[in-house]
Design a protein around this motif. Sequence first.
Motif, PDB file in Angstrom:
ATOM      1  N   ASP A  76       0.805  -1.074  -0.266  1.00  0.00           N
ATOM      2  CA  ASP A  76      -0.055  -0.346  -0.305  1.00  0.00           C
ATOM      3  C   ASP A  76       0.483   1.185   0.165  1.00  0.00           C
ATOM      4  O   ASP A  76       1.654   1.510   0.670  1.00  0.00           O
ATOM      5  CB  ASP A  76      -0.278  -0.230   1.317  1.00  0.00           C
ATOM      6  N   HIS A 127      -0.310   4.498  -0.602  1.00  0.00           N
ATOM      7  CA  HIS A 127      -1.523   5.327  -0.163  1.00  0.00           C
ATOM      8  C   HIS A 127      -0.954   6.747  -0.029  1.00  0.00           C
ATOM      9  O   HIS A 127      -0.601   7.940   1.159  1.00  0.00           O
ATOM     10  CB  HIS A 127      -1.415   5.028   1.790  1.00  0.00           C
ATOM     11  N   ASP A 171      -4.423   0.977  -2.731  1.00  0.00           N
ATOM     12  CA  ASP A 171      -4.837   1.779  -2.320  1.00  0.00           C
ATOM     13  C   ASP A 171      -3.334   2.497  -2.416  1.00  0.00           C
ATOM     14  O   ASP A 171      -2.237   2.569  -1.782  1.00  0.00           O
ATOM     15  CB  ASP A 171      -4.160   0.972  -0.568  1.00  0.00           C
ATOM     16  N   HIS A 201      -9.395   1.518  -1.076  1.00  0.00           N
ATOM     17  CA  HIS A 201      -9.557   3.723  -1.007  1.00  0.00           C
ATOM     18  C   HIS A 201      -9.826   3.976  -2.426  1.00  0.00           C
ATOM     19  O   HIS A 201     -10.398   3.980  -3.194  1.00  0.00           O
ATOM     20  CB  HIS A 201      -7.949   3.464  -0.392  1.00  0.00           C
ATOM     21  N   HIS A 232      -5.716  -7.033  -3.083  1.00  0.00           N
ATOM     22  CA  HIS A 232      -5.632  -6.146  -2.147  1.00  0.00           C
ATOM     23  C   HIS A 232      -5.362  -6.842  -0.735  1.00  0.00           C
ATOM     24  O   HIS A 232      -4.476  -6.728   0.212  1.00  0.00           O
ATOM     25  CB  HIS A 232      -6.910  -5.070  -1.797  1.00  0.00           C
ATOM     26  N   HIS A 272      -3.051  -4.467   2.413  1.00  0.00           N
ATOM     27  CA  HIS A 272      -4.261  -3.932   2.973  1.00  0.00           C
ATOM     28  C   HIS A 272      -4.151  -3.651   4.896  1.00  0.00           C
ATOM     29  O   HIS A 272      -4.685  -3.557   5.451  1.00  0.00           O
ATOM     30  CB  HIS A 272      -5.482  -4.765   3.192  1.00  0.00           C
ATOM     31  N   ASP A 297       2.079  -4.971   2.816  1.00  0.00           N
ATOM     32  CA  ASP A 297       1.460  -3.541   3.895  1.00  0.00           C
ATOM     33  C   ASP A 297       2.669  -3.845   5.020  1.00  0.00           C
ATOM     34  O   ASP A 297       2.235  -3.561   6.149  1.00  0.00           O
ATOM     35  CB  ASP A 297       0.390  -3.320   4.156  1.00  0.00           C
ATOM     36  N   SER A 355      -6.036  -0.997   8.475  1.00  0.00           N
ATOM     37  CA  SER A 355      -6.070  -0.162   7.718  1.00  0.00           C
ATOM     38  C   SER A 355      -6.420   1.271   7.062  1.00  0.00           C
ATOM     39  O   SER A 355      -8.270   1.164   8.065  1.00  0.00           O
ATOM     40  CB  SER A 355      -6.413  -1.178   6.651  1.00  0.00           C
TER      41      SER A 355
HETATM   42 MN    MN Z   1      -3.882   0.302   2.866  1.00  0.00          MN
END
Ligand code: MN
Length: 245
Positions: free
Chosen positions: A7, A9, A48, A79, A138, A192, A208, A245
């Motif tokens: 991820d 982000h 994400d 997301h 994910h 995630h 992640d 998450s």
């Molecule tokens: Mn995430």
Amino acid sequence: MYDLIGDVHGCIDELEEMLKALGYVADLNAEQGDFRHPSGRKIVFVGDLNDRGPDSSAVIKLAMTMHKKGNALCVIGNHDDKLMRYLKGSKITPGHGLAETIAQLEKTTPAFRDEVKNFLSSLPIELILDDGKLSVSHAGLPEHLQGVKNGKAKSHALFGDVEGGKKDENGYPVRRDWAQDYKGSRIVVHGHTPMKEHRTLNNVWCIDTGCPFGGKLTALRYPEMQIVQVQAKKNYQPFHPFGQS
Ligand code: MN
């Protein structure tokens, strides 16, 4: 042949540092974010891309460019899915960093937002790669949901095993740790659930490691199964919910 990235982000600086660490080279004469690997390796984003970090718009742009040029694959995360629904005009509650992502996208052009909408809409919930040896989604898919296209597989791929709808003290859904019971032969790689350290358990890899929470961005080189990590430059979020998450 693949470099799977957890991820992101919105952590654009850490993503660019990661791409360089993995040996990808930016074509400075081409579109911004046009990274490619000299030996043709491909990035696989586990979803994400947006929310929580400082520049989701730049991360989406980079992933979209690499995807368009055939240098990256991507599965959809919860997301990304919510942002896609917003861009399609659905009524959503923009929590968990989505409001900031929307504000960043408002500064771009309608054509760019359209491109983002189409890109996110095109993303699969799961990629089965390397002649069926690798499943990427994910939140990860247990054996009986791999290669399955129904609501249950989609929900598990986006949110994990959250059946029952129980919430913890912070209001996050309680997730069953399905990897504990995984017996499949296919390697599963997912994101995630931010963990302090990446985890490999029963052929299931969680990559992640909570970059926007001051953790790390993690990549898994496949089939070498080598981990490459970039430390977050700062904690972009006041709250540090490892395990969620
Ligand atoms: Mn995430």
